[in-house]
Design a protein around this motif. Sequence first.
Motif, PDB file in Angstrom:
ATOM      1  N   VAL A   4      86.122-127.378  41.036  1.00 37.15           N
ATOM      2  CA  VAL A   4      85.369-127.767  40.223  1.00 37.15           C
ATOM      3  C   VAL A   4      84.581-126.383  39.609  1.00 37.15           C
ATOM      4  O   VAL A   4      83.947-125.788  40.547  1.00 37.15           O
ATOM      5  N   HIS A   6      81.780-124.180  37.395  1.00 38.73           N
ATOM      6  CA  HIS A   6      80.569-124.412  36.456  1.00 38.73           C
ATOM      7  C   HIS A   6      80.573-122.779  35.781  1.00 38.73           C
ATOM      8  O   HIS A   6      80.525-121.956  36.522  1.00 38.73           O
ATOM      9  N   GLU A  43      88.342-129.144  37.181  1.00 37.63           N
ATOM     10  CA  GLU A  43      87.530-129.489  36.274  1.00 37.63           C
ATOM     11  C   GLU A  43      86.404-128.400  35.750  1.00 37.63           C
ATOM     12  O   GLU A  43      86.045-127.656  36.646  1.00 37.63           O
TER      13      GLU A  43
END
Length: 113
Positions: A4, A6, A43
């Motif tokens: 993931v 960010h 992601e």
Amino acid sequence: MKDVLHLMKPGFVNAGLGPFYCGDSVSVEGLLGFYPELRDKIEVIYIDFPRPRQAIVDAIGEDQQSVPVLILAEASIEPEQVHAKVANGSRYIADEKQIREYLSLTHGLPRSG
């Protein structure tokens, strides 16, 4: 589960000044632009500037809220050239150059020269 990533949403205001963009996020975003297939393999979450940045806090704790940050999936293999940190039982990379290196090495992409 996927790694993931960010990234900071562009156009944020800090202390009444701006709008700004995060230069380190732009660097990683550039890699995603060159190799858009990465978006299917990881992601990507765009976060707002104000703290607390709850999604990051939930994953790796309140002490590490800088962006960009890549939180590694439990099954992800860490190349020896990359040095992930550990917090709250999760491995993460908070340096944009190390994030790009990790993504290049683990997804068969060219590396930064």
